[in-house]
Design a protein around this motif. Structure first.
Motif, mmCIF file in Angstrom:
data_model
loop_
_atom_site.group_PDB
_atom_site.id
_atom_site.type_symbol
_atom_site.label_atom_id
_atom_site.label_comp_id
_atom_site.label_asym_id
_atom_site.label_seq_id
_atom_site.Cartn_x
_atom_site.Cartn_y
_atom_site.Cartn_z
ATOM 1 N N GLU A 1 12.008 -52.588 18.802
ATOM 2 C CA GLU A 1 12.745 -51.462 18.962
ATOM 3 C C GLU A 1 12.042 -50.290 18.189
ATOM 4 N N ILE A 2 12.443 -49.142 18.626
ATOM 5 C CA ILE A 2 11.611 -47.984 18.266
ATOM 6 C C ILE A 2 12.110 -47.813 16.785
ATOM 7 N N PHE A 3 11.016 -47.701 15.858
ATOM 8 C CA PHE A 3 11.198 -47.414 14.207
ATOM 9 C C PHE A 3 12.299 -46.354 14.198
ATOM 10 N N ALA A 4 12.281 -45.422 14.980
ATOM 11 C CA ALA A 4 13.376 -44.223 14.666
ATOM 12 C C ALA A 4 14.570 -44.683 14.348
ATOM 13 N N GLY A 5 15.195 -45.696 15.156
ATOM 14 C CA GLY A 5 16.524 -46.065 14.900
ATOM 15 C C GLY A 5 16.700 -47.172 13.812
ATOM 16 N N SER A 6 15.696 -47.426 12.999
ATOM 17 C CA SER A 6 15.936 -48.554 12.134
ATOM 18 C C SER A 6 16.174 -47.937 10.641
ATOM 19 N N VAL A 7 16.887 -48.941 9.956
ATOM 20 C CA VAL A 7 17.098 -48.654 8.543
ATOM 21 C C VAL A 7 15.796 -48.822 7.635
ATOM 22 N N ARG A 8 15.432 -47.893 6.815
ATOM 23 C CA ARG A 8 14.257 -47.814 6.323
ATOM 24 C C ARG A 8 14.313 -48.556 4.950
ATOM 25 N N THR A 9 14.213 -49.956 5.230
ATOM 26 C CA THR A 9 14.604 -50.796 3.961
ATOM 27 C C THR A 9 12.965 -50.856 3.306
ATOM 28 N N LEU B 1 7.023 -49.898 16.582
ATOM 29 C CA LEU B 1 8.178 -50.835 17.095
ATOM 30 C C LEU B 1 8.659 -51.832 15.903
ATOM 31 N N VAL B 2 9.822 -51.924 15.916
ATOM 32 C CA VAL B 2 10.536 -52.972 14.798
ATOM 33 C C VAL B 2 11.216 -54.117 15.312
ATOM 34 N N ALA B 3 11.025 -55.112 14.774
ATOM 35 C CA ALA B 3 11.789 -56.572 15.096
ATOM 36 C C ALA B 3 11.764 -57.376 13.758
ATOM 37 N N GLY B 4 13.174 -57.772 13.509
ATOM 38 C CA GLY B 4 13.198 -58.651 12.244
ATOM 39 C C GLY B 4 13.013 -57.890 10.920
ATOM 40 N N GLY B 5 13.383 -56.391 11.019
ATOM 41 C CA GLY B 5 13.031 -55.862 9.797
ATOM 42 C C GLY B 5 11.645 -55.564 9.184
ATOM 43 N N VAL B 6 10.579 -55.710 10.403
ATOM 44 C CA VAL B 6 9.425 -55.483 10.078
ATOM 45 C C VAL B 6 8.876 -54.744 11.103
ATOM 46 N N VAL B 7 7.676 -53.692 11.112
ATOM 47 C CA VAL B 7 7.019 -53.337 12.013
ATOM 48 C C VAL B 7 6.185 -54.482 12.858
ATOM 49 N N THR B 8 6.638 -54.625 13.907
ATOM 50 C CA THR B 8 5.846 -55.475 15.044
ATOM 51 C C THR B 8 4.838 -54.730 16.160
ATOM 52 N N GLY B 9 4.709 -53.484 15.947
ATOM 53 C CA GLY B 9 3.694 -53.054 16.885
ATOM 54 C C GLY B 9 3.648 -51.534 16.756
#
Length: 219
Positions: free
Chosen positions: A34-42, A131-139
């Motif tokens: 998913e797009i990084f913009a919508g992710s919690v910045r852990t 791109l983010v998946a599983g709480g880490v950058v994937t792409g």
């Protein structure tokens, strides 16, 4: 080979740039996430961003291409062009803040950046190109602004967007930089100007957006 970047897919004739109805088209592989913009910045997410960019820039050190040398306003080496766009920023307090960073650029940061190491970088690791998946950058996607530029600009650009809205933006930038450094060691000079480079990416973004808004209002 395991870098999380899109891969070109050849057409039936083996080419990777195909004419289609008067246009040219490329097809690239799909990347999960998913797009990084919508992710919690852990902290883990910020660490993974720094590591991924460090690995990418280390891999690109041996790469060169004539097409990577061109003029682009988003090239941090041209951040001083923002001064010519200041009149588009309506608020006087905002303009004064931008001018302060531009003065620092003229006095020290710009000349220091010109002596830093350079190579081909992605140049636009903003929160909509990650791109983010599983709480880490994937792409990382959209290499349209890739350019031969100072390596530290890659880190500064990523930090500029990743720290927006954070309770402690400097701590967030520090995590990204530390992770990048583990993959692609920074020099003392690069570390010394990183804060200002982050700020100057935001100065560039603000002034370009303001200038475009002005043109839209005129139309």
């Amino acid at each position: 080979p395991d870098l999380p970047v899109p891969r070109l897919r050849p057409a039936l004739d083996g080419t990777t740039l195909c004419p289609v109805d008067g246009h040219f088209m490329r097809v690239v592989s799909h990347l999960p996430g998913e797009i990084f913009a919508g992710s919690v910045r852990t902290p883990e997410l910020l660490d993974s961003l720094g590591r991924m960019l460090g690995r990418l820039d280390a891999a690109l050190l041996s790469f060169g291409h004539p097409g990577a040398h061109y003029d682009l306003d988003w090239d941090l080496r041209h951040a001083d062009r923002s001064r010519a766009r200041l009149h588009h920023v309506a608020d006087a307090t905002d303009r004064a803040l931008l001018e302060r960073f531009l003065d620092r650029w003229d006095d020290r940061i710009g000349p220091a950046l010109m002596s830093c190491r350079a190579g081909v970088i992605h140049n636009d690791a903003n929160d909509h190109n990650l791109l983010v998946a599983g709480g880490v950058v994937t792409g990382i996607i959209d290499f349209g602004d890739a350019i031969h530029a100072p390596l530290v600009a890659e880190l500064a650009i990523a930090c500029a967007y990743a720290i927006l809205g954070q309770a402690d933006p400097l701590a967030a930038a520090g995590r990204i930089a530390a992770a990048y450094h583990r993959e692609m060691p920074l020099t003392d000079d690069e570390i010394g100007i990183l804060f200002d480079l982050i700020a100057m990416r935001l100065v560039t973004s603000v002034t370009i957006s303001a200038s475009r808004r002005g043109r839209q209002d005129d139309s």
